[in-house]
Design a protein around this motif. Structure first.
Motif, PDB file in Angstrom:
ATOM      1  N   UNK A   1      29.472  23.922  24.439  1.00 49.63           N
ATOM      2  CA  UNK A   1      28.447  24.978  24.471  1.00 49.63           C
ATOM      3  C   UNK A   1      27.949  25.188  25.899  1.00 49.63           C
ATOM      4  N   UNK A   2      27.600  24.098  26.562  1.00 46.27           N
ATOM      5  CA  UNK A   2      27.090  24.224  27.935  1.00 46.27           C
ATOM      6  C   UNK A   2      28.168  24.748  28.880  1.00 46.27           C
ATOM      7  N   UNK A   3      29.392  24.262  28.697  1.00 46.82           N
ATOM      8  CA  UNK A   3      30.481  24.707  29.576  1.00 46.82           C
ATOM      9  C   UNK A   3      30.741  26.202  29.413  1.00 46.82           C
ATOM     10  N   UNK A   4      30.878  26.644  28.162  1.00 49.04           N
ATOM     11  CA  UNK A   4      31.173  28.065  27.933  1.00 49.04           C
ATOM     12  C   UNK A   4      30.014  28.950  28.375  1.00 49.04           C
ATOM     13  N   UNK A   5      28.764  28.484  28.175  1.00 47.57           N
ATOM     14  CA  UNK A   5      27.614  29.287  28.618  1.00 47.57           C
ATOM     15  C   UNK A   5      27.655  29.477  30.127  1.00 47.57           C
ATOM     16  N   UNK A   6      27.903  28.391  30.851  1.00 43.62           N
ATOM     17  CA  UNK A   6      27.960  28.488  32.314  1.00 43.62           C
ATOM     18  C   UNK A   6      29.146  29.339  32.766  1.00 43.62           C
ATOM     19  N   UNK A   7      30.278  29.209  32.076  1.00 51.71           N
ATOM     20  CA  UNK A   7      31.470  29.974  32.471  1.00 51.71           C
ATOM     21  C   UNK A   7      31.249  31.468  32.223  1.00 51.71           C
ATOM     22  N   UNK A   8      30.626  31.817  31.098  1.00 52.17           N
ATOM     23  CA  UNK A   8      30.342  33.228  30.808  1.00 52.17           C
ATOM     24  C   UNK A   8      29.481  33.826  31.915  1.00 52.17           C
ATOM     25  N   UNK A   9      28.421  33.107  32.292  1.00 55.53           N
ATOM     26  CA  UNK A   9      27.542  33.609  33.357  1.00 55.53           C
ATOM     27  C   UNK A   9      28.271  33.662  34.700  1.00 55.53           C
ATOM     28  N   UNK A  10      29.088  32.639  34.968  1.00 53.77           N
ATOM     29  CA  UNK A  10      29.820  32.605  36.244  1.00 53.77           C
ATOM     30  C   UNK A  10      30.799  33.766  36.347  1.00 53.77           C
ATOM     31  N   UNK A  11      31.463  34.090  35.246  1.00 56.73           N
ATOM     32  CA  UNK A  11      32.415  35.211  35.267  1.00 56.73           C
ATOM     33  C   UNK A  11      31.667  36.538  35.404  1.00 56.73           C
ATOM     34  N   UNK A  12      30.539  36.676  34.682  1.00 65.00           N
ATOM     35  CA  UNK A  12      29.768  37.917  34.770  1.00 65.00           C
ATOM     36  C   UNK A  12      29.228  38.144  36.180  1.00 65.00           C
ATOM     37  N   UNK A  13      28.886  37.076  36.868  1.00 63.70           N
ATOM     38  CA  UNK A  13      28.366  37.203  38.241  1.00 63.70           C
ATOM     39  C   UNK A  13      29.492  37.149  39.268  1.00 63.70           C
ATOM     40  N   UNK A  14      30.434  36.230  39.063  1.00 61.13           N
ATOM     41  CA  UNK A  14      31.428  35.944  40.088  1.00 61.13           C
ATOM     42  C   UNK A  14      32.504  37.006  40.244  1.00 61.13           C
ATOM     43  N   UNK A  15      32.961  37.594  39.146  1.00 59.92           N
ATOM     44  CA  UNK A  15      34.034  38.596  39.266  1.00 59.92           C
ATOM     45  C   UNK A  15      33.548  39.847  40.001  1.00 59.92           C
ATOM     46  N   UNK A  16      32.397  40.443  39.629  1.00 56.18           N
ATOM     47  CA  UNK A  16      31.918  41.590  40.435  1.00 56.18           C
ATOM     48  C   UNK A  16      31.645  41.204  41.886  1.00 56.18           C
ATOM     49  N   UNK A  17      31.070  40.006  42.093  1.00 50.63           N
ATOM     50  CA  UNK A  17      30.807  39.589  43.472  1.00 50.63           C
ATOM     51  C   UNK A  17      32.112  39.403  44.246  1.00 50.63           C
ATOM     52  N   UNK A  18      33.153  38.884  43.586  1.00 44.99           N
ATOM     53  CA  UNK A  18      34.446  38.721  44.242  1.00 44.99           C
ATOM     54  C   UNK A  18      35.072  40.062  44.578  1.00 44.99           C
ATOM     55  N   UNK A  19      34.924  41.033  43.670  1.00 43.43           N
ATOM     56  CA  UNK A  19      35.457  42.376  43.951  1.00 43.43           C
ATOM     57  C   UNK A  19      34.739  42.983  45.150  1.00 43.43           C
ATOM     58  N   UNK A  20      33.415  42.834  45.177  1.00 47.78           N
ATOM     59  CA  UNK A  20      32.642  43.362  46.314  1.00 47.78           C
ATOM     60  C   UNK A  20      33.035  42.662  47.611  1.00 47.78           C
ATOM     61  N   UNK A  21      33.214  41.339  47.548  1.00 43.63           N
ATOM     62  CA  UNK A  21      33.583  40.584  48.753  1.00 43.63           C
ATOM     63  C   UNK A  21      34.937  41.040  49.287  1.00 43.63           C
ATOM     64  N   UNK A  22      35.852  41.401  48.373  1.00 44.13           N
ATOM     65  CA  UNK A  22      37.173  41.847  48.800  1.00 44.13           C
ATOM     66  C   UNK A  22      37.166  43.273  49.328  1.00 44.13           C
ATOM     67  N   UNK A  23      36.329  44.125  48.750  1.00 42.65           N
ATOM     68  CA  UNK A  23      36.350  45.539  49.103  1.00 42.65           C
ATOM     69  C   UNK A  23      35.382  45.900  50.224  1.00 42.65           C
ATOM     70  N   UNK A  24      34.284  45.130  50.359  1.00 42.05           N
ATOM     71  CA  UNK A  24      33.279  45.433  51.392  1.00 42.05           C
ATOM     72  C   UNK A  24      33.231  44.259  52.371  1.00 42.05           C
ATOM     73  N   UNK A  25      33.788  44.407  53.568  1.00 42.38           N
ATOM     74  CA  UNK A  25      33.840  43.285  54.508  1.00 42.38           C
ATOM     75  C   UNK A  25      32.478  42.669  54.814  1.00 42.38           C
ATOM     76  N   UNK A  26      31.436  43.505  54.859  1.00 45.15           N
ATOM     77  CA  UNK A  26      30.106  42.963  55.175  1.00 45.15           C
ATOM     78  C   UNK A  26      29.639  42.003  54.083  1.00 45.15           C
TER      79      UNK A  26
END
Length: 631
Positions: A144-169
């Motif tokens: 439960x704790x692992x999946x909860x953290x992973x869900x939040x990490x994916x919801x935050x991390x994937x958009x942030x990773x896309x932004x990091x790749x597309x916007x150099x700043x």
């Protein structure tokens, strides 16, 4: 006609010759030794009333007094905590609502769709094994704790990773933050999270999220950045908008890498969730912590096996899913079936009669080892402690803090550049300012000894792997299994062999850090150009000469990177060793969790661990950048 003046003969002018680098280093070493002998201190113990302890204790008092009145908590922290509670409750309701049979069936069905029926059989067997061990409820809590953290990490991390790749700043802004987050040992996350969110599940999930999300961001950014520019140009030429490029080109082409990001996020989260048992998070970590406190290796072994089974199942499923494209109707059917089973509400208790425990046999083996191998293990422990650990610890503890900072600045600048030297020196000065100099130096001595042993084994095994394919094939499954295990697991064999001591932490750290070092050394040696190897062989080099004069010097970049990763992992594990008698900063952090009056000291110890991590990372990264790039 132009008149010319003859220059005087150069040989007649005395010229000052600049000393060589080796001469400068030798002079500095002699000066350092002389300075140490002149100003060394008796190594007084750390006090209990440093300003940092009072400051962090005051912060805790302020938080306790204003938790229900301050706008910071009323409109920020409390809402964040509430949101995490909602996510945890939802995942908990789903998994417990399925009942044990429904959860096993749903896990098998999802695995069959995502990774194939062979792995589905393994998943079902693995989940049933968790119940057979008598750890069903604890395993589900961990999940439960692992999946909860992973869900939040994916919801935050994937958009942030896309932004990091597309916007150099954005990428430039995130990079140093992610660097710091990734070198912070797991213990360092716990105290601030317990302070802000109180102990329990929300603090555990947020600490796990912070630990795991850098991996999500980095790997997602890597996947998006590696999409072929030709494909993007072709889609742009056909009139695709920016959003169409993202949704129909970049994300689909980066899907395998993003699934790999999810895989690594799950592994990181599972590792951290176990550690969060120290801030009262439920799950298998509680079993391990209690067993370690009672030195009951058998009980800890059961919980450790359950964590390993969970890690292997989650790792294999997500790894295989990266290579397959699931059929959407089947996936939708599996998800719908899971939801239906959750609504029915099956029985959640695993049958009592299907129980088996390794605790008894493992405790018998442990007792046998302690009785028959006592002389060997004690000789090894005492030999390394007296011959290596104690002298180094005494040297560091009796060194005045200002001399240590100066040495780090001078030698760090010489080895890795001025920037690395200054950052490392500032980190060392920060450690001194926290009032935990003796414990920090004790921790540093343990880290250095463990790193030296790790590198000795890692280089030996890495070179063997690089030169013998059969040896590689035999060792690879062990390395794969070792790299999927949470750090707590490595304490078990160390405690069984050596009891609770500083040396136990060293053994656990070596077992924990050797696998990545072996892989990096192997990769560095294998990356030596074959033409260079052939040229050396043609010139008559023996295998020994080829290794020492060609392959290892040319693999210097990989070796330095291995040292960096080895140090970071050893530091993380040595601190966890505070649970099994390693003392120093790890013990201070643990005491800060359990005793209110030691909270300030525990938080200061967590910060000291972070600063030690920054110091060691900057020094090795600086050397890698300055020397490795030339290799």
């Amino acid at each position: 006609m132009i008149a010319t003046t003859a220059a005087p003969p150069a040989a007649s002018v005395p010229r000052w010759r600049r000393p060589s680098r080796r001469t400068v280093i030798a002079v500095l070493v002699v000066a350092t030794v002389a300075a140490y002998l002149s100003v060394r201190t008796p190594g007084a113990a750390d006090g209990d009333d440093a300003w940092a302890f009072r400051f962090f204790g005051g912060v805790r008092d302020w938080v306790d007094e204003n938790r229900d009145t301050s706008p910071l908590f009323l409109y920020g922290v409390n809402y964040l905590r509430l949101g995490v509670v909602v996510v945890v409750d939802a995942v908990q309701a789903l998994l417990y609502g399925l009942g044990w049979a429904g959860l096993v069936a749903a896990a098998g069905a999802l695995t069959a769709v995502l990774a194939g029926w062979r792995l589905a059989i393994g998943t079902v067997a693995g989940f049933l094994f968790l119940g057979v061990l008598g750890l069903w409820e604890q395993s589900v809590d961990t999940l439960v704790l692992t999946l909860s953290a992973v869900v939040l990490a994916v919801l935050i991390g994937v958009p942030a990773g896309i932004l990091a790749a597309r916007v150099p700043a954005v990428g430039a802004l995130l990079r140093p933050l992610l660097d710091v987050m990734q070198i912070m040992p797991t213990f360092a996350y716990l105290a601030p999270m317990a302070l802000l969110f109180s102990i329990g599940e929300p603090a555990a999930v947020i600490a796990t999220l912070i630990y795991a999300v850098p991996v999500t961001i980095r790997i997602t950014a890597l996947g998006i950045g590696e999409v072929s520019p030709t494909t993007v140009e072709a889609a742009t030429a056909l009139g695709s908008t920016r959003w169409q490029l993202l949704g129909k080109v970049r994300l689909p082409m980066a899907r395998p890498t993003i699934v790999l990001a999810v895989n690594q996020t799950i592994m990181m989260a599972l590792s951290m969730v176990v550690v969060t048992a120290l801030i009262d998070a439920p799950g298998l970590g509680q079993n391990i912590v209690q067993a370690l406190e009672r030195v009951n290796v058998g009980v800890a072994f059961d919980a450790g096996v359950a964590i390993v089974v969970l890690a292997i199942v989650l790792d294999r499923v997500t790894t295989r899913a990266a290579d397959r494209r699931p059929r959407l109707p089947l996936l939708a059917g599996a998800v719908a079936g899971t939801g239906l089973l959750a609504l029915i509400g099956l029985r959640s208790e695993f049958p009592e009669g299907w129980r088996f425990s390794f605790a008894g046999p493992v405790n018998e083996i442990t007792s046998w080892i302690e009785f028959h191998w006592y002389d060997v293990t004690e000789a090894l422990k005492n030999g390394i402690s007296a011959g290596l650990l104690d002298p180094l610890e005494n040297l560091l503890v009796t060194t005045p803090w200002w001399l240590f900072v100066l040495v780090v600045l001078v030698f760090g600048s010489l080895a890795g550049g001025l920037r690395s030297g200054v950052i490392a020196a500032l980190a060392a000065a920060g450690v001194a300012g926290l009032g935990l100099w003796q414990h920090s130096m004790q921790t540093l001595a343990t880290v250095l000894v463990a790193t030296a042993v790790t590198m000795a084994f890692g280089v030996l095994l890495g070179v063997l792997c690089a030169r013998h394919d059969r040896f590689t094939r035999g060792l690879r499954p062990l390395l794969d299994a070792a790299q999927t295990m949470p750090s707590f697991i490595y304490l078990l064999p160390a405690v069984a062999l050596f009891g609770a001591s500083r040396f136990t932490a060293i053994v656990a750290a070596v077992i924990y850090a050797v696998p990545p070092v072996v892989r990096l050394v192997e990769r560095g040696v294998r990356d030596v150009p074959p033409t260079v190897v052939e040229a050396a062989l043609s010139a008559g080099s023996t295998p020994r000469q080829l290794l020492w004069k060609v392959q290892l010097p040319m693999a210097r970049g990989g070796l330095l990177l291995a040292v960096n990763q080895g140090i970071v992992m050893v530091l993380a594990m040595v601190v966890v060793g505070g649970l099994v008698g390693a003392g120093a900063l790890g013990y201070d952090v643990v005491a800060g969790f359990s005793q209110r009056e030691d909270f300030g000291k525990g938080l200061a110890a967590g910060l000291a661990i972070v600063l030690l991590g920054v110091l060691l990372d900057r020094l090795t990264q600086g050397i890698h950048s300055a020397k490795g790039a030339k290799a």
